[in-house]
Design a protein around this motif. Structure first.
Motif, PDB file in Angstrom:
ATOM      1  N   GLY A 277     -68.969  -8.791 -72.517  1.00  0.00           N
ATOM      2  CA  GLY A 277     -67.705  -8.133 -72.182  1.00  0.00           C
ATOM      3  C   GLY A 277     -66.536  -8.603 -73.023  1.00  0.00           C
ATOM      4  O   GLY A 277     -65.848  -7.817 -73.658  1.00  0.00           O
ATOM      5  N   TYR A 280     -63.216  -6.748 -73.246  1.00  0.00           N
ATOM      6  CA  TYR A 280     -63.571  -5.411 -72.773  1.00  0.00           C
ATOM      7  C   TYR A 280     -62.954  -4.310 -73.626  1.00  0.00           C
ATOM      8  O   TYR A 280     -62.657  -3.217 -73.148  1.00  0.00           O
ATOM      9  CB  TYR A 280     -63.184  -5.240 -71.305  1.00  0.00           C
ATOM     10  CG  TYR A 280     -64.120  -5.961 -70.347  1.00  0.00           C
ATOM     11  CD1 TYR A 280     -65.015  -5.264 -69.549  1.00  0.00           C
ATOM     12  CD2 TYR A 280     -64.119  -7.349 -70.271  1.00  0.00           C
ATOM     13  CE1 TYR A 280     -65.881  -5.923 -68.690  1.00  0.00           C
ATOM     14  CE2 TYR A 280     -64.972  -8.023 -69.416  1.00  0.00           C
ATOM     15  CZ  TYR A 280     -65.853  -7.310 -68.625  1.00  0.00           C
ATOM     16  OH  TYR A 280     -66.716  -7.973 -67.781  1.00  0.00           O
ATOM     17  N   THR A 305     -64.314 -12.383 -67.584  1.00  0.00           N
ATOM     18  CA  THR A 305     -63.919 -11.127 -66.939  1.00  0.00           C
ATOM     19  C   THR A 305     -62.578 -11.276 -66.230  1.00  0.00           C
ATOM     20  O   THR A 305     -61.717 -10.383 -66.306  1.00  0.00           O
ATOM     21  CB  THR A 305     -64.995 -10.683 -65.935  1.00  0.00           C
ATOM     22  OG1 THR A 305     -66.230 -10.461 -66.629  1.00  0.00           O
ATOM     23  CG2 THR A 305     -64.589  -9.410 -65.222  1.00  0.00           C
ATOM     24  N   LEU A 314     -57.672  -5.011 -68.108  1.00  0.00           N
ATOM     25  CA  LEU A 314     -58.908  -4.535 -67.504  1.00  0.00           C
ATOM     26  C   LEU A 314     -58.670  -4.306 -66.021  1.00  0.00           C
ATOM     27  O   LEU A 314     -58.237  -5.209 -65.308  1.00  0.00           O
ATOM     28  CB  LEU A 314     -60.040  -5.549 -67.710  1.00  0.00           C
ATOM     29  CG  LEU A 314     -61.350  -5.216 -66.984  1.00  0.00           C
ATOM     30  CD1 LEU A 314     -61.975  -3.949 -67.550  1.00  0.00           C
ATOM     31  CD2 LEU A 314     -62.322  -6.379 -67.075  1.00  0.00           C
TER      32      LEU A 314
END
Length: 519
Positions: A277, A280, A305, A314
């Motif tokens: 990721g 992202y 994340t 994100l």
């Protein structure tokens, strides 16, 4: 052992996490301990005393303070030493961790001499038992508790205080002013080194917005003008233009959209999987350009994340079309029943490649999770030609074992190490560069890939390239020719969006220094 685990976190951001750094740390620690055991054993009979043991502990804490305060500068200076790249980390490891490890080697023979056991075997057995138990506690505590919970400075402070506290405990039966006073001075020195470690220099990369020691790596978010960059273990990993978040800062992330050209019908490209990721960039771009697409992302590190949510726009909590899975990419593919129209492998770095996601068996697994018209894209860091192209050519040959068609695209006109994009399909026929240009002109896919198609490589010489297998994947030796090489990362112009070559290499990029970018 806790100090050894800490050594990896200190050295890896500068020299990379390949096998040579790992082996170097273990070698230096074992050599320093052996020398300390030998020297301590020779002196134990005549010099061992509680007071001398106290001084050994305090001297170790003093050197730990030196390490904390100067490590950044020492890493940069030692990286510039002109030695073969595979040995580049050794001077830094020896200088930073050799002396304290050598001093700690005195403890076992001194402790055996001071145990007052009548039997030498019993004394040695007790020392080894307690020492092994301490090693287990130090390894597990540092790995599972300290590293996830605090920074390198915090861990160093904990070790320093632990050494000083042990010294004070030893003095309790017969406390004297000098060791107690020295312990107080050393404690203040360790505290000063911890607090002042960041004041010894200015980060030339920009303003540090966020940093964390995750269970997997050192994560930093740094702003340099309008560009926000995620660094993992000191290497650039993802970037975002704060003024224009939709722009692909790193040009190679545009190649992730090549499946729209390779699929027979781009409208059938509805389910996409990203393995890796980072910031992202790729997943967000697919979601923004095509409202019919759903994206799954497998990211090993949950803190990556979390950083993407906070600092890289994100928003997957409310996004019905984006699902984030925390875990290993190969395990996810082995366990899922989903079929994807495109899979993007974005988990490789120049210095750190999970070999289990490079092998013939893995590629066969990925092929089985693709639809009949599915496309696999692998972001590989390698040179497009010459000795430093070994890994890319080997990966190409391995993918040919699982897919009827494999294509290669370089991302820079330079022959230096760069991102090379490999595309694999299940199609019987092979598309030419001209046919890809025609599809790019005819299809409305929300992004112009003319320049990306221009970098089509054509025939790839894989004659001497080994096919990687689960039981034999010499990835580290294939990456070895890239160590110390200049790494060119193409960036897009902030206004026009055209690729603009801007080589970016980590500070102090001498022998063994590496830069790595994945998106």
């Amino acid at each position: 052992m806790g100090l050894q685990i800490l050594a990896f976190r200190v050295v890896v951001p500068q020299f990379g996490s390949h096998i040579y750094t790992t082996g170097g740390v273990i070698t230096v620690f074992l050599a320093a301990l052996a020398l300390g055991y030998w020297r301590g054993g020779k002196r134990a009979a005549t010099h061992a005393s509680n007071e001398r043991l106290v001084w050994v502990l305090l001297l170790t804490a003093v050197y730990l303070a030196f390490l904390l305060f100067t490590r950044e500068h020492l890493l940069v200076y030692t990286a510039a030493i002109p030695i073969p790249s595979r040995y580049a980390s050794l001077p830094a490891i020896v200088l930073l961790f050799g002396p304290p490890t050598y001093l700690l080697g005195f403890i076992s023979p001194y402790a055996a001499e001071l145990s007052h056991k009548a039997d030498t075997g019993e004394a040695s057995g007790d020392v080894y038992a307690f020492g092994t138990a301490g090693s287990i506690l130090g390894t597990a505590g540092t790995t599972f508790v300290l590293i996830p919970a605090t920074s390198v400075e915090g861990i160093g402070l904990f070790f320093g205080i632990l050494l000083i506290a042990t010294a004070l405990v030893i003095t309790l039966p017969d406390p004297t002013l000098r060791p107690v006073a020295a312990s107080v001075v050393v404690a203040l020195l360790v505290l000063f080194a911890t607090v002042g470690s960041g004041a010894a220099g200015v980060d030339v990369r920009g303003d540090v917005v966020y940093q964390s020691q995750t269970p997997y790596q050192h994560l930093e978010v740094i702003d340099d003008g309008d560009t926000r960059t995620m660094y993992l273990d000191g290497a650039r990993h993802s970037a975002m233009d704060l003024e224009n978040p939709d722009r692909h800062v790193f040009a190679y992330t545009r190649y992730f959209h090549l499946p729209y050209l390779f699929a027979d019908d781009p409208d059938d490209l509805e389910r996409v999987l990203f393995v890796g990721g980072g910031g992202y960039t790729g997943p967000k771009s697919f979601l923004e350009r095509d409202e019919s697409v759903t994206v799954d992302v497998v990211e090993l590190d949950p803190e990556v994340t979390a950083a993407a949510e906070t600092y890289f726009d994100l928003d997957h909590e409310d996004a019905e079309r984006l699902t984030v899975h925390t875990g290993d990419g190969r395990s996810f593919l082995a366990e899922t029943d989903e079929t994807y129209d495109a899979i993007v492998l974005d988990a490789y770095r120049q210095d750190k490649v999970p070999f289990e996601m490079t092998t013939r068996e893995f590629m066969a697994l990925a092929e089985s999770r693709l639809s009949d018209d599915g496309v696999l894209v692998a972001n590989v860091v390698s040179a497009p030609e010459g000795p430093a192209s070994e890994f890319y050519r080997s990966q190409y040959a391995t993918m040919e074992e699982a897919f009827p068609q494999v294509y290669a695209f370089r991302t820079s006109e330079s022959s230096a190490v760069q991102n090379v994009e490999l595309v694999a399909t299940k199609a019987d026929g092979r598309l030419t560069q001209a046919e890809l240009h025609d599809r790019n002109d005819e299809r409305e896919i929300g992004i112009d890939l003319t320049e990306e198609v221009d970098y089509y490589v054509g025939d790839v010489d894989t004659g001497d390239a080994p096919v990687l297998e689960d039981d034999r994947a010499p990835v580290d030796s294939l990456l070895d020719p890239m160590m110390g090489q200049r790494y060119v990362v193409e960036e897009t112009d902030s206004e026009a969006g055209d690729p603009l070559e801007q080589p970016r290499i980590t500070s102090g990029a001498g022998a063994g220094a590496v830069a790595s970018v994945t998106g």
